[in-house]
Design a protein around this motif. Structure first.
Motif, mmCIF file in Angstrom:
data_model
loop_
_atom_site.group_PDB
_atom_site.id
_atom_site.type_symbol
_atom_site.label_atom_id
_atom_site.label_comp_id
_atom_site.label_asym_id
_atom_site.label_seq_id
_atom_site.Cartn_x
_atom_site.Cartn_y
_atom_site.Cartn_z
ATOM 1 N N LEU A 47 11.751 3.021 -3.510
ATOM 2 C CA LEU A 47 11.271 1.706 -3.974
ATOM 3 C C LEU A 47 10.551 1.943 -2.449
ATOM 4 C CD1 LEU A 47 13.408 -0.616 -6.560
ATOM 5 C CD2 LEU A 47 11.077 0.637 -6.821
ATOM 6 N N SER A 48 11.748 1.808 -1.687
ATOM 7 C CA SER A 48 11.161 1.828 -0.024
ATOM 8 C C SER A 48 10.126 2.461 0.226
ATOM 9 C CB SER A 48 12.243 2.429 0.926
ATOM 10 O OG SER A 48 13.617 1.885 0.496
ATOM 11 N N GLY A 49 9.896 4.167 -0.102
ATOM 12 C CA GLY A 49 8.889 4.316 -0.399
ATOM 13 C C GLY A 49 7.243 3.532 -0.827
ATOM 14 N N LEU A 50 7.296 2.637 -2.056
ATOM 15 C CA LEU A 50 6.234 2.893 -2.155
ATOM 16 C C LEU A 50 6.045 1.059 -1.850
ATOM 17 C CD1 LEU A 50 7.039 2.732 -6.745
ATOM 18 C CD2 LEU A 50 5.370 4.213 -4.524
ATOM 19 N N LEU A 51 7.169 0.030 -1.103
ATOM 20 C CA LEU A 51 6.962 -0.769 -0.788
ATOM 21 C C LEU A 51 5.573 -0.169 0.887
ATOM 22 C CD1 LEU A 51 10.713 -2.743 -0.176
ATOM 23 C CD2 LEU A 51 7.863 -3.313 -1.480
ATOM 24 N N LEU A 52 5.910 0.737 1.688
ATOM 25 C CA LEU A 52 5.313 1.009 2.308
ATOM 26 C C LEU A 52 3.294 1.572 1.676
ATOM 27 C CD1 LEU A 52 7.561 3.862 4.370
ATOM 28 C CD2 LEU A 52 6.928 1.815 4.637
ATOM 29 N N GLN A 53 3.333 1.244 0.131
ATOM 30 C CA GLN A 53 1.787 1.750 0.080
ATOM 31 C C GLN A 53 0.506 0.546 0.557
ATOM 32 O OE1 GLN A 53 0.743 4.565 -1.527
ATOM 33 N NE2 GLN A 53 2.776 5.748 -0.794
ATOM 34 N N LYS A 54 1.192 -1.027 0.605
ATOM 35 C CA LYS A 54 1.272 -1.810 1.203
ATOM 36 C C LYS A 54 -0.140 -2.284 -0.092
ATOM 37 C CE LYS A 54 1.485 -1.168 5.744
ATOM 38 N NZ LYS A 54 1.486 -0.953 6.936
ATOM 39 N N HIS A 55 0.153 -1.837 -1.405
ATOM 40 C CA HIS A 55 -1.023 -2.452 -2.438
ATOM 41 C C HIS A 55 -0.861 -3.655 -2.920
ATOM 42 C CE1 HIS A 55 -2.216 -2.544 -6.465
ATOM 43 N NE2 HIS A 55 -3.000 -1.315 -6.316
ATOM 44 N N GLU A 56 -1.238 -5.071 -3.105
ATOM 45 C CA GLU A 56 -0.178 -5.753 -3.344
ATOM 46 C C GLU A 56 0.148 -5.994 -4.561
ATOM 47 O OE1 GLU A 56 -0.292 -9.521 -2.920
ATOM 48 O OE2 GLU A 56 -0.848 -8.419 -1.639
ATOM 49 N N LEU A 57 -0.323 -5.350 -5.325
ATOM 50 C CA LEU A 57 0.241 -5.321 -6.871
ATOM 51 C C LEU A 57 1.506 -4.818 -7.135
ATOM 52 C CD1 LEU A 57 -2.283 -6.341 -9.793
ATOM 53 C CD2 LEU A 57 -0.722 -7.749 -9.470
ATOM 54 N N LEU A 58 1.854 -2.989 -5.687
ATOM 55 C CA LEU A 58 2.771 -2.271 -6.220
ATOM 56 C C LEU A 58 3.183 -3.155 -5.307
ATOM 57 C CD1 LEU A 58 3.231 0.540 -7.028
ATOM 58 C CD2 LEU A 58 2.262 1.075 -4.708
ATOM 59 N N LEU A 59 2.830 -3.877 -3.893
ATOM 60 C CA LEU A 59 4.109 -4.045 -3.519
ATOM 61 C C LEU A 59 5.038 -5.274 -3.787
ATOM 62 C CD1 LEU A 59 5.519 -4.991 0.050
ATOM 63 C CD2 LEU A 59 3.140 -6.355 0.065
ATOM 64 N N ARG A 60 4.297 -6.307 -4.559
ATOM 65 C CA ARG A 60 5.058 -7.190 -5.276
ATOM 66 C C ARG A 60 6.323 -6.819 -7.058
ATOM 67 N NH1 ARG A 60 2.936 -12.496 -5.213
ATOM 68 N NH2 ARG A 60 1.605 -12.645 -3.606
ATOM 69 N N ALA A 61 6.385 -5.935 -7.213
ATOM 70 C CA ALA A 61 6.828 -5.428 -8.142
ATOM 71 C C ALA A 61 7.448 -4.090 -7.572
ATOM 72 C CB ALA A 61 5.873 -4.267 -9.094
ATOM 73 N N SER A 62 7.256 -3.685 -6.427
ATOM 74 C CA SER A 62 8.949 -2.661 -6.141
ATOM 75 C C SER A 62 9.485 -3.971 -5.367
ATOM 76 C CB SER A 62 7.668 -2.096 -4.647
ATOM 77 O OG SER A 62 6.985 -0.951 -5.029
ATOM 78 N N VAL A 63 8.667 -5.317 -4.288
ATOM 79 C CA VAL A 63 10.055 -5.945 -4.529
ATOM 80 C C VAL A 63 10.935 -6.720 -5.164
ATOM 81 C CG1 VAL A 63 10.609 -8.480 -3.414
ATOM 82 C CG2 VAL A 63 9.242 -6.456 -2.254
ATOM 83 N N ASN A 64 10.203 -7.344 -5.963
ATOM 84 C CA ASN A 64 10.877 -7.481 -7.654
ATOM 85 C C ASN A 64 12.225 -6.485 -8.119
ATOM 86 O OD1 ASN A 64 9.946 -10.210 -7.617
ATOM 87 N ND2 ASN A 64 7.628 -9.709 -8.897
ATOM 88 N N CYS A 65 11.349 -5.408 -8.710
ATOM 89 C CA CYS A 65 11.713 -4.365 -8.878
ATOM 90 C C CYS A 65 13.368 -4.037 -8.338
ATOM 91 C CB CYS A 65 11.639 -2.796 -8.841
ATOM 92 S SG CYS A 65 12.181 -1.382 -10.018
ATOM 93 N N LEU A 66 13.142 -3.758 -7.007
ATOM 94 C CA LEU A 66 14.618 -3.727 -6.041
ATOM 95 C C LEU A 66 15.296 -5.178 -6.146
ATOM 96 C CD1 LEU A 66 15.747 -2.414 -3.211
ATOM 97 C CD2 LEU A 66 14.213 -3.722 -2.288
ATOM 98 N N SER A 67 15.148 -6.308 -6.127
ATOM 99 C CA SER A 67 15.979 -7.386 -6.690
ATOM 100 C C SER A 67 16.660 -7.338 -7.536
ATOM 101 C CB SER A 67 14.791 -8.764 -6.883
ATOM 102 O OG SER A 67 15.654 -9.640 -7.084
#
Length: 1294
Positions: A1115-1135
């Motif tokens: 999830l940390s690696g995906l957060l660095l992709q800076k893709h809008e939906l991917l960024l949101r989905a990653s934060v929600n999944c991490l939560s």
């Protein structure tokens, strides 16, 4: 005496002074004249000829300068006057000096004109007759004949007396023509020439027939042997006068050749004699004589010869033309055209040949083929002459030859010949004289016949002629309405005025244009002519088809120039002839270019070309007048109507029988529609008797009217007022049913339905009886789809009346949507293989509705029952139609915001019933089996509609409080139906299993879009099952370790949207503590580690502590992709992951958030700029880390966030960002030591919290993502699923 006196001194003293006088001007003293002296000098042989000539000159001068003076002297004694005349006549026989003879002749003529006495005229004629009778030979009669000719010319009364009272003298004149002396013959012919030419030939009418016929015979004989120019000229002059008389033409042409003596010793007549020897004795020699003149080198004689031939042919063309043609006269006339520039000769030859073309023998002997080249060249040269009558006559000859030439004999077998004649015609069209241009257009019309086309056909030259004629229109003088009224009487009296000539040219141009259209049709039907066998080397294979280019030229000229010109000319004073050819031309356009004819037909119909021919028929063709115009108008209206009918294309397709039915109705009834449009209502309301034949009679005429009104109104041409049309159609339907038949012809009923629909707005509402009549008529048709016309007015008309809506409302909506789908499919291009994440051309949920959809929305808004019908279509119709209905409902919910709550309240109960039905069917039979197969296709659409309703009318709305029971039941039944759908679960299992199978190649894996949809659907099922506690009949097996590995090591090779769907599924599972009845998770050693499992691995099963760490790293690696939906989905999944860890193993949660990687992650994100620091997902990430006691968040990080907020301003933050910031600030205030803040920083935090507190609750809790569906490629994403997850303001579960 003076030198000018006319006296003879030696004898003057003997004369009585009364015969002397001084005559002449008084100022000069005058001239002394003694008549007695003059007479004695003339009579005396001793007086020298010189003195006599001097005296005659003096008398001649005196007669000129002093008219009447000599007459006064001679009136004293008539005997002296007669004696003086006789003496002068005597000198004609005695004087040999030509100069003296000339003076004698001159004085005699002057004297007789001076005397003006009938007695003197008779005396002269008596004396001449006496002299000719007394002479043994006529050889010395030359001066007498000359004088006789002069006096006949000078005194017309002498000519009349001569032909009526002196026949013997005429006999002498005839006998003189038998004398071999050509000078004598010429003088005798001179007399005959003056006799026949005096007073317009009136004297010749009194001439005895025998003498006249003898003169004709002798003239032919003389001309045959004439050699001197004077004799030939006199013969030709007399012949020209004789051929103008019908009686003498008959004699000349019927004179047999054996009566004409041929003098063998005369060289100039040798050719004639040889020709005569080759003829039968009875053959007329005149054509050969005239041909002889054509062969002479004198252009005057050649022109006169041609004029004589023309004059003969005018009097008797049928009888006289054959001898000239057999004598090869046309050949010699054509030769003259090729070798002369004389205007007179050219015009004469043209005129003569025009008359000869009336005889078929002219063409059978190939004279036209022989002379066409000379004629074309001559016409080209004649166009350069100043006398424009010459080229006009030449073009007339060209026209006659082109029109009469037999098709079997080609005039232009090769291209150059046709090119030459087309250039001549174009030159004539471009002439400044409209009469010449008109004749050239006439020639062009004849040239456009198929038998005149060369091989290959010169389409370019034909096109050039058409364009030249079209360009000529700008030079025409077309009268304005005011000028037309004021000059109408003048126009009748002067047909050659400029306006009349312009209209004459326009008429001939239309005839020519019609011929060109007919030629194009004929060439298109013959492959040999359509495609040229030989092409020039300069032509390329990709060049435009010349025939198609010609057709385009005809259509373009007709559209841009011809139609406006004719309409303008006939606007106030219609010309039947012009309109006849005009409508015929318009009819021809329907067969020239099929690819453009629909556009052309629509333009005509929308420009009033239904009204125009109908008005012209009513104005000009009533009472059986102008039948050709009527036929032309009917032909045009028929073709226009059939073309428009073929475009109307009802949803079920028009049957061939319907087309034939309309065609026959128009064919048999249009000719009888010759009344004004104002009479149509009464015609429609007539009650005709029994219809004896299907396509004829008063009822058939009414049917024809209905069809025309329909087709015209469809193009915006309102022939009658709407109220009149509406009431007339209703009356017609009633009249037909009153006769015991409710079944109108299907095409007529279709037109009647269209008229009722389109004209309803300006008409009163229908009551019971007319409405029942309409319903009965529509019900009489076996298939309503054959009556359907795709027009919004039809929707409004059917749904306006509940009785009609109950019977025909659903089928009308189905046909509307089906037709709309056809239009969409026709306009949509087939998309290729889409790249990852690329949007396709398919319709998106936020796409603006088209015009047809907006029309349907207006019906739904006005008639709510139609909305429920659409919902029923979603549940019960096939996929395509149900999808269209769903799209309309989605647009309705999205666009009509003011009716949103009411719509949702209306739709929810109906949706609940549909879902209950699906649930019952699934429990009883299983979806996808037997009679419930349709539900399998409809269920996804119903659920999608439910999603849209939920998004449009969220639980917080005012309407939701009243509908909470329905809302809960909807969600419950929706989840139950999905979870009980074993077919759906099996399909999901297949897709998910095939995607994780290691043996499959990438090409064999399911499409990325399908995997995304499967993940998102499964995540929704997990969440909804957990929330609604629904029963699950069958679970799905899913590999957790494969999913984590994909996120960890395969993210670079995986589509971003597929990664998003994986994260959404993992989030749903983590929220359910990885224990859902919907999914049976499989795990592996890579997540749990070696067995036996430790305490932490057991608590976190099936993820395990190692799996938690791997997932956190991924999830940390995906957060660095800076893709809008991917960024949101990653934060929600991490939560969700940290929440799961806190519930199962807080130590592991603490360990995860305190990894060094977390600090590096924040550093990278904060280095990306201010927009990244204020992103709601980043703010939520910081909050999550603080909540879980992470040491990765430093004070400097928080300061950067606060500085960014202060720079932008709290009011400029979106609702979602403001909410995420509030949660972060709250977390900062609740954290005592981690990270430590100074008092100043704490005050800044409190200030920001106060600023955020000033915002309204709606502003603070609103989300920046709309509650709608986003279409990404082939995947539909509910945007609320990707709202940043946060405590009490989380996204909706849809």
């Amino acid at each position: 005496m003076t030198s000018g006196d006319i006296v003879y001194d030696k004898i003057h003293f003997r004369h009585d002074p009364k015969w002397s006088g001084r005559l002449g001007p008084t100022e000069g003293g005058g001239v002394l004249l003694c008549v007695a002296c003059v007479i004695e000098m003339i009579d005396s042989d001793d007086i020298a000829s010189v003195r006599k000539s001097f005296a005659l000159s003096g008398i001649s001068g005196l007669l000129k300068c002093s008219p009447g003076a000599l007459r006064e002297l001679l009136r004293q004694d008539t005997r002296v006057s007669l004696h003086f005349t006789a003496s002068l006549l005597g000198m004609l026989h005695t004087v040999e000096d030509p100069a003296t003879l000339e003076k004698v002749d001159q004085v005699l003529v002057q004297l007789l004109l001076e005397l003006q006495s009938e007695m003197s005229y008779r005396f002269v004629l008596d004396e001449i007759h006496k002299q000719l009778s007394d002479q043994l030979s006529v050889k010395g009669s030359l001066p007498t004949f000359n004088f006789l000719g002069n006096i006949v010319e000078a005194v017309p009364n002498v000519a009349h007396s001569l032909v009526t009272q002196y026949v013997p003298l005429l006999e002498h004149l005839c006998s003189a023509l038998l004398y071999p002396d050509e000078a004598l013959k010429a003088s005798a012919l001179y007399v005959w020439l003056k006799l026949f030419g005096t007073a317009g030939g009136s004297a010749a009418q009194s001439l005895p027939i025998a003498i006249r016929d003898r003169v004709c015979i002798l003239l032919l004989q003389t001309l045959a042997s004439a050699s001197s120019p004077q004799l030939i000229n006199n013969c030709v002059g007399l012949l020209w006068l004789l051929v103008q008389l019908e009686e003498t033409v008959s004699v000349l042409m019927n004179s047999p050749g054996n009566q004409i003596m041929c003098h063998e010793n005369q060289n100039n007549s040798q050719i004639l004699c040889q020709n005569q020897e080759q003829q039968s004795p009875d053959q007329c020699p005149l054509p050969l004589l005239l041909k002889k003149l054509l062969l002479s080198g004198d252009e005057t004689l050649q022109a006169t010869s041609a004029r004589c031939i023309a004059s003969i042919l005018v009097h008797s063309p049928s009888q006289c033309s054959a001898p000239f043609i057999k004598a090869d006269v046309p050949e010699f006339l054509f030769d003259r055209l090729a070798s002369s520039n004389s205007e007179v000769l050219l015009w004469s030859a043209y005129s003569c040949l025009v008359l000869l073309t009336n005889n078929p023998l002219f063409f059978s002997q190939c004279h036209s083929v022989y002379g066409i080249e000379s004629l074309v060249r001559s016409v080209k040269e004649a166009l350069q002459l100043t006398n424009l009558e010459v080229p006009k006559q030449g073009l007339l000859l060209l026209t006659e030859i082109l029109e009469r030439q037999p098709p079997s004999e080609r005039l232009f077998p090769s291209g150059p010949g046709f090119v030459a004649v087309s250039e001549a015609v174009m030159g004539g069209v471009s002439s400044s004289c409209l009469l010449v241009a008109t004749q050239a257009a006439n020639a062009a019309a004849a040239l456009f016949r198929l038998n005149h086309q060369s091989r290959p056909v010169q389409y370019g030259k034909i096109e050039g002629i058409i364009e030249a004629i079209t360009n000529k229109f700008s030079e025409l003088t077309l009268a304005s309405p005011a000028h037309r009224r004021s000059s109408r009487s003048l126009k009748r009296s002067d047909p050659n005025n400029q306006v009349s000539r312009s209209e004459g040219f326009l008429l001939q141009a239309l005839i020519c244009f019609q011929a060109a259209c007919r030629l194009a049709e004929e060439c298109a039907s013959e492959p040999v002519l359509k495609e040229n066998t030989f092409t020039a080397p300069s032509k390329h294979s990709c060049a435009q088809d010349p025939l198609e280019s010609l057709c385009q030229c005809l259509l373009r000229c007709c559209d841009t120039v011809w139609i406006p010109t004719v309409v303008k000319v006939c606007e106030h004073s219609p010309n039947p002839q012009i309109l006849q050819y005009f409508y015929s031309i318009l009819s021809s356009q329907f067969t020239l270019l099929p690819s453009l004819i629909f556009v052309f037909a629509n333009k005509l119909a929308s420009s009033g070309f239904y009204r125009l021919p109908l008005e012209h028929k009513g104005l000009l063709c009533a009472g059986n007048r102008h039948p050709h115009l009527n036929t032309s108008c009917c032909g045009f209206l028929q073709k226009l109507s059939m073309c428009l009918l073929s475009q109307s294309d009802p949803a079920s397709g028009s049957c061939q029988s319907d087309v034939e039915e309309v065609e026959n109705l128009l064919l048999y009834n249009l000719p009888f529609l010759c009344c004004r449009l104002s009479d149509w209502p009464s015609l429609l309301r007539e009650a005709p008797g029994i219809q004896l034949w299907e396509y004829k009679g008063p009822r058939a005429i009414q049917y024809c009217l209905v069809i025309i009104l329909h087709l015209a109104l469809q193009q915006g041409d309102r022939l009658l007022p709407d109220q009149t049309v509406f009431s007339s159609v209703v009356w017609l339907l009633h009249s037909v049913q009153a006769q015991g038949s409710c079944a109108l012809p299907r095409s007529v009923l279709r037109s009647a339905l269209y008229l009722l629909a389109v004209t309803q707005d300006k008409s009163p509402n229908l009551d019971g009886a007319p409405l029942n009549c309409i319903s009965k008529a529509l019900s009489s048709c076996q298939s309503f789809s054959s009556l359907y016309i795709h027009h919004p007015a039809l929707l409004h008309f059917i749904w306006r009346y509940p009785d009609l809506a109950d019977k025909f409302g659903p089928i009308v909506l189905e046909l509307w949507l089906s037709k709309q789908a056809q239009h969409t499919d026709a306009e949509k291009t087939i998309p290729g293989i889409q790249e990852k994440g690329e949007k396709t051309e398919s319709r998106t949920d936020d796409q603006e509705p088209d015009t047809e959809t907006m029309e349907l929305l207006s019906v739904l808004e006005k008639y709510p029952a139609a909305t429920l019908t659409l919902l029923d279509m979603v549940c019960t119709r096939e996929a395509t139609l149900a999808g269209q209905a769903l799209w309309v409902l989605e647009v309705l919910l999205r666009v009509q915001r003011e009716y949103e709550a009411d719509l949702c309240a209306t739709l929810r109960p109906a949706l609940l019933q549909a879902l209950q039905r699906f649930n019952v069917e699934s429990m009883g039979h299983g979806l996808g089996q037997g009679s419930t197969a349709q539900a399998v296709n409809s269920l996804p659409l119903v659920l999608k509609l439910l999603c849209v309703i939920q998004a449009s009318d969220p639980p917080s709305s005012s309407s939701y409080s009243k509908m909470d029971g329905v809302h809960f039941k909807l969600l419950y039944h929706a989840v139950s139906v999905l979870l009980s759908n074993s077919g759906l679960i099996d399909q999901l299992q297949t897709v998910l299993s095939s995607s994780s199978a290691p043996s499959l190649s990438p090409s064999a894996c399911p499409p990325s879009a399908l995997l995304c949809c499967s993940h998102l659907l499964l995540s929704s099922l997990i969440t909804l099952q957990r929330v609604n506690s629904a029963q699950v009949q069958k679970s799905i097996s899913w590999s957790l370790d494969t999913a984590v590995q994909r996120l960890l090591v395969q993210k670079r090779n995986t589509d971003n949207l597929l990664l998003v769907s994986h994260l959404r599924l993992l989030q749903a599972l983590l929220d359910a503590d990885l224990a859902s009845a919907v999914v049976c998770l499989r795990t592996g050693p890579c997540l749990l580690g070696p067995r036996p499992m430790g305490v932490e691995d057991g608590a976190l099963y099936p993820l395990g502590s190692r799996g938690a760490q791997c997932l956190s790293t991924a999830l940390s690696g995906l957060l660095l992709q800076k893709h809008e939906l991917l960024l949101r989905a990653s934060v929600n999944c991490l939560s969700s992951l940290l929440g799961f860890l806190q519930r199962k193993s807080p130590t592991t949660a603490k360990y995860v958030v305190c990894q060094p990687w977390s600090r590096f992650l924040l550093y990278c994100l904060f280095s990306s700029g201010e927009s990244c620091r204020l992103h709601p997902a980043i703010l939520r990430l910081i909050t999550i880390l603080l909540q879980n006691g992470s040491t990765a968040v430093w004070e400097s990080d928080l300061l950067q966030v606060m500085e960014a907020v202060e720079r932008r301003g709290v009011k400029e933050l979106s609702g979602e960002t403001a909410h995420a910031l509030r949660l972060l600030l709250t977390q900062i205030q609740s954290s005592v030591d981690r990270p430590p803040l100074t008092e100043e920083h704490k005050q800044r935090v409190e200030g920001m919290m106060e600023s955020l507190g000033l915002q309204t609750p709606s502003e603070s809790c609103s989300t920046s993502l709309p509650s709608s569906v986003l279409r990404v490629g082939d995947v539909s994403i509910c945007l609320s699923d990707f709202t940043v997850k946060a405590g009490g303001c989380s996204g909706k579960l849809i």
